[in-house]
Design an enzyme around this catalytic site. Sequence first.
Site, PDB file in Angstrom:
ATOM      1  N   GLY A  71       0.818  -1.215   0.000  1.00 34.67           N
ATOM      2  CA  GLY A  71       0.000   0.000   0.000  1.00 34.67           C
ATOM      3  C   GLY A  71       0.853   1.266   0.000  1.00 34.67           C
ATOM      4  O   GLY A  71       0.534   2.244  -0.680  1.00 34.67           O
ATOM      5  N   CYS A  72       1.928   1.241   0.759  1.00 32.37           N
ATOM      6  CA  CYS A  72       2.800   2.422   0.852  1.00 32.37           C
ATOM      7  C   CYS A  72       3.559   2.643  -0.452  1.00 32.37           C
ATOM      8  O   CYS A  72       3.787   3.784  -0.857  1.00 32.37           O
ATOM      9  CB  CYS A  72       3.751   2.273   2.032  1.00 32.37           C
ATOM     10  SG  CYS A  72       2.853   2.170   3.599  1.00 32.37           S
ATOM     11  N   THR A  73       3.940   1.571  -1.111  1.00 31.70           N
ATOM     12  CA  THR A  73       4.586   1.690  -2.415  1.00 31.70           C
ATOM     13  C   THR A  73       3.604   2.268  -3.433  1.00 31.70           C
ATOM     14  O   THR A  73       3.954   3.159  -4.206  1.00 31.70           O
ATOM     15  CB  THR A  73       5.124   0.322  -2.879  1.00 31.70           C
ATOM     16  OG1 THR A  73       6.076  -0.136  -1.909  1.00 31.70           O
ATOM     17  CG2 THR A  73       5.764   0.408  -4.248  1.00 31.70           C
ATOM     18  N   VAL A  76       3.239   6.103  -2.567  1.00 30.34           N
ATOM     19  CA  VAL A  76       4.392   6.935  -2.926  1.00 30.34           C
ATOM     20  C   VAL A  76       4.513   7.054  -4.445  1.00 30.34           C
ATOM     21  O   VAL A  76       4.834   8.123  -4.972  1.00 30.34           O
ATOM     22  CB  VAL A  76       5.701   6.431  -2.280  1.00 30.34           C
ATOM     23  CG1 VAL A  76       6.289   5.230  -2.996  1.00 30.34           C
ATOM     24  CG2 VAL A  76       6.737   7.548  -2.197  1.00 30.34           C
TER      25      VAL A  76
END
Length: 182
Positions: A71-73, A76
């Site tokens: 999710g963070c990838t 970003v």
Amino acid sequence: MHRRWALLMVIGLIGLLSFPALGGVHGGNPQVGQDAPAFRLQDQLGHWRGPADYHGHWLVLYFYPKDFTPGCTTEVCTFRDDIAKLRQAGANVIGVSLDDVKSHAGFAAKYHVPFPLLADANRQVAIRYGVLTSVVGFHFAKRTTFLIAPNGKIAKIYRDVDPKENAAQVLSDLNNLKKAAT
């Protein structure tokens, strides 16, 4: 049987202490219209940054749980892909997580991140912004975005955001807020 019951009680107590509303992590809870809490953190290049560096400009300050997670990838990379539109709209972008500078450096290099990722390894900024959470002793920042106006006031807060949609939501709201101000 008694051992199992005692173990379940200990696990339950640890779980209860992990939730901020139940006594785990306490902190700020900034609201729309309030000054954005001040701070200074190092980015992936070791430079110190904070909201005051962007005074006079819109700032997208987004918190995310962990470098290199799916999710963070996604988040970003979405902000990376929309950075030209965000900058054209007059906004700067900063990401913040509890990861350290070294982790951010690798994450930013791998995904060609063109904006600062700040290391809040001591958790103080996540606490001040009310986004620190914990699950069974594992601390992380809740996925939350703050849109900060040029005057340093919080203009909008996005809680529990969808990593794929966050950048587009911010861009849309930024354009609407700018139109309403003129």
